[in-house]
Scaffold this motif. Structure first.
Motif, PDB file in Angstrom:
ATOM      1  N   UNK B 103      61.210  24.628  54.685  1.00  0.00           N
ATOM      2  CA  UNK B 103      60.028  23.903  54.453  1.00  0.00           C
ATOM      3  C   UNK B 103      58.741  24.650  55.326  1.00  0.00           C
ATOM      4  N   UNK B 104      57.962  24.912  54.311  1.00  0.00           N
ATOM      5  CA  UNK B 104      56.894  26.082  55.084  1.00  0.00           C
ATOM      6  C   UNK B 104      55.698  25.532  54.868  1.00  0.00           C
ATOM      7  N   UNK B 105      54.604  25.572  55.944  1.00  0.00           N
ATOM      8  CA  UNK B 105      53.360  25.249  55.438  1.00  0.00           C
ATOM      9  C   UNK B 105      52.349  26.568  56.078  1.00  0.00           C
ATOM     10  N   UNK B 114      54.002  19.011  63.119  1.00  0.00           N
ATOM     11  CA  UNK B 114      52.781  19.975  62.960  1.00  0.00           C
ATOM     12  C   UNK B 114      51.544  19.226  63.239  1.00  0.00           C
ATOM     13  N   UNK B 115      50.441  19.995  63.503  1.00  0.00           N
ATOM     14  CA  UNK B 115      48.919  19.405  63.737  1.00  0.00           C
ATOM     15  C   UNK B 115      48.199  19.995  62.713  1.00  0.00           C
ATOM     16  N   UNK B 116      47.773  19.212  62.132  1.00  0.00           N
ATOM     17  CA  UNK B 116      46.740  19.492  60.772  1.00  0.00           C
ATOM     18  C   UNK B 116      45.205  19.218  60.964  1.00  0.00           C
ATOM     19  N   UNK B 271      48.685  25.259  65.189  1.00  0.00           N
ATOM     20  CA  UNK B 271      48.059  26.659  64.442  1.00  0.00           C
ATOM     21  C   UNK B 271      48.680  26.798  63.111  1.00  0.00           C
ATOM     22  N   UNK B 272      48.966  25.698  62.471  1.00  0.00           N
ATOM     23  CA  UNK B 272      49.338  26.081  61.108  1.00  0.00           C
ATOM     24  C   UNK B 272      47.981  26.517  60.171  1.00  0.00           C
TER      25      UNK B 272
END
Ligand SMILES: [Cu+2]
Lengths: 247, 414
Positions: B103-105, B114-116, B271-272
């Protein structure tokens, strides 16, 4: 049948009845303990015991012996002090593990299809054996709590390591390093257990560098001593009998 | 005697029932159909999924498919839900019927949380490998810490074949290739059986002799010490020392066999990388918005200003994964799930091209059964009775612009 009459007519019959009771009581006790211990353990140990990607060197090692020494202590306090039977802890753990395996096999694998190598329970038997042996040899509640409680905490990680070590072999996966256990958690989708609720490798024991597990185990052992005392008295209270006059 | 015996038997069954119940109650959540029961404002004002594509509708066990698309993190995130500072890109399926092979963002692998950032739009992709045959509703899903699961659109996917043929080969850093589906299983069974047998042996040792009644009598009459013989003590000592020795030995052989092990990996990924969205040249102001309960239609009055250099038309309104299209302007070619697609659900009072520099006030109606089916109309009963959605405008050349709308919604019941 009136209460004043004896229920048996001969010694041989008394022996036979007593033996029948042995089996019935053991059987009943096994399942009663299983039910109580299992529910208690699922509520307190829960996810730490369900998934391999929760079985870390810090919290798993710390939490599980603490919540796991409860019923063994209570059952010991009844079986040893009333019957001089030194298998309270082992009987409790046999019950717990039986219940857990039924749950993991039928529900986790049979119903939801999580592979068993991802959802097997933790092993408590080495600690339970030592707990029972110490109580029997010392006949001392304090010594069992202190030595046994500490041993219960200390033996947990090494007692489980042969089972989980293969899952801690690292892999490189799409440019990231993780253990096979982490990969299981990633592959076998849990919609209700997002990654962030995983409580792994958290805590303030960082100063000990690589030797986290022994330090966690010692800490767990110390708390287990206190919990042993507490549950010993729960067991005593729960196992006390109050006689009522026959009408 | 018989009465007592009956009582014990009865109690045994109660205990058995208790135990079975205790063991049976817990099953990890398997259902993925929370989509409709989730509060409408949660679905309309948190994560907006769009441009979704399920690469396959039918596939065999061991085959892979991807779910790709984009999601916009709504800037007006509701106060009642925690911000997506700690989020996990999940997939809404009933248990591990697929494995999540990747899975990738924004191109970054996201096996962990993750942080969004609010107001940003991200590209994502989830790679699934089919494991269990059946018809599965496959949803996009984002778990937000403190906010719960946010379920996106779902599409039915059929998996054929047999689960017994599923394999999951992985090569470790030590160069071994294993099948993660069954790896370590016999080792787990062996050690659990071994220790369980030891426990049973101890129990059997004590069950050879009479247990409860004679021992109770002995203890009560002060002869407790006679119940443990010197032989018992020797056996116990051997048993205890033996258990510790086995733990020590098995630990050291394990370390020899697996010299390279690492701790579990955890920690938030920051840091997405969001998508660089082109600056919007269309300004939209919501003058009012009403929901007509009997007509299952939402009506908005919008004042649209085109500040760009080509004429545009409104093609789509997307909220909570439901797409309302004006078929004269936009159509779906991706096989979007039928129940979430209103191909002619968007009516615009004047949808002639809006020339550059022009401003026009239009009546936009989004009507479809999906309002009811997906319980979006329940929004009017939510604590935060505002709606939000994405408007897509198209120019002659087919270029698309996305504009966010956010306004309160007034229900009308006649
Ligand atoms: Cu669904």
């Amino acid at each position: 049948m009136s209460a004043s009459q004896s229920a048996v007519r001969s010694r041989a019959e008394a022996v036979k009845v007593s033996r029948t009771f042995d089996w019935m009581i053991t059987f009943t006790l096994f399942f009663v303990i299983l039910g109580g211990y299992h529910v208690h353990f699922m509520l307190t140990g829960g996810d730490w015991d369900f998934w391999t990607d929760w079985k870390d060197r810090r919290l798993w090692v710390t939490v599980l012996p603490i919540v796991g020494i409860t019923f063994p202590a209570a059952v010991q306090s009844i079986l040893w002090y009333r019957y001089r039977l030194p298998f309270g802890a082992i009987l409790a753990v046999l019950g717990l593990l039986f219940g857990e395996w039924v749950n993991r096999y039928l529900n986790f694998w049979g119903w939801t299809y999580f592979p068993v190598n991802f959802v097997f329970p933790s092993n408590f038997m080495p600690g339970a054996i030592v707990l029972d042996v110490i109580l029997m040899l010392s006949n001392s509640m304090v010594l069992t709590a202190v030595l046994g409680g500490l041993a219960y905490g200390l033996l947990f990680y090494p007692g489980n390591w042969p089972i989980i070590a293969p899952l801690h072999v690292p892999v490189e996966y799409n440019g990231m390093m993780m253990t096979l256990a982490d990969l299981q958690g990633y592959h076998y989708v849990r919609t209700g257990t997002p990654e962030y609720i995983r409580m792994v490798e958290k805590g303030t024991l960082r100063t000990f560098g690589k030797d986290v597990a022994p330090v966690s185990a010692f800490f767990s052992g110390f708390v287990s001593i206190i919990i042993y005392f507490l549950w010993h008295f729960f067991g005593r209270w729960f196992g006390s009998t109050a006689f009522v006059k026959a009408a | 005697m018989k009465i007592l015996k009956d009582k014990v038997t009865k109690l045994s069954f109660v205990a058995l029932l208790m135990a079975v119940t205790a063991a049976m109650v817990y099953t990890p959540t398997a259902s993925a159909h929370g989509e409709k029961s989730q509060a409408a404002f949660m679905r309309m004002r948190t994560i907006h999924w769009f441009d979704l594509n399920w690469s396959k509708e039918v596939l065999a066990v061991n085959d892979t498919m991807t779910i790709s698309g984009k999601f916009h993190v709504f800037a007006g995130w509701p106060e009642t839900v925690d911000k997506p500072d700690i989020s996990f890109l999940n997939i809404g399926i009933p248990g591990p019927v697929f494995i999540r092979a990747g899975s990738w963002i924004g191109g970054q692998l996201v096996p962990r949380s993750v942080s969004l950032e609010l107001g940003e739009t991200y590209e994502f992709k989830v790679l699934l490998k089919a494991r269990r045959p059946g018809d599965w509703h496959v949803h996009t899903m984002m778990n937000v810490k403190g906010g719960g699961p946010i379920i996106g659109p779902g599409k039915w996917v059929t998996v054929t074949g047999s689960m017994s043929s599923f394999t999951n080969p992985i090569t470790t850093l030590t160069g071994e290739t294993i099948d993660l589906e069954t790896y370590n299983l016999s080792n787990v069974y062996f050690w659990h059986a071994f220790w369980y047998a030891l426990g049973l042996a101890w129990l059997a040792y004590w069950a050879r002799k009479p247990m409860f009644i004679p021992r109770l009598i002995a203890v009560e009459s002060g002869k407790a010490d006679s119940l443990i013989t010197p032989t018992d003590k020797k056996v116990a000592l051997a048993f205890g020392v033996g258990a510790i020795a086995i733990v020590a030995m098995s630990m050291s052989t394990t370390n020899q066999r697996y010299p390279v092990t690492t701790p579990l990996q955890a920690g938030l990924l920051r840091g997405m990388k969001p998508i660089e969205m082109p600056a919007t040249t269309i300004a939209v102001k919501v003058d009012d918005a009403t929901y007509r309960v009997p007509g299952r239609a939402m009506q908005m009055t919008l004042t649209v200003t085109n500040n760009g250099d080509s004429a545009v038309r409104l093609g789509e309104f997307n909220t909570a994964g439901v797409r309302f299209l004006d078929s004269k302007v936009a159509e779906d070619t991706t096989g979007y799930p039928d129940d979430l697609l209103a191909e002619e659900g968007l009516t615009v009072s004047d949808n002639s091209p809006l020339a550059p520099g022009q401003t026009r006030t239009i009546q936009v109606t989004a009507s479809d059964a999906a309002w009811e089916v997906y319980r979006l109309a329940d929004l009017i009963y939510d604590p935060d009775s505002r709606f939000a959605g994405l408007l897509f405008f198209y120019d002659e050349a087919g270029n698309r612009q996305m504009v966010m709308v956010d306004s309160s919604l007034i229900p009308t019941f006649t």
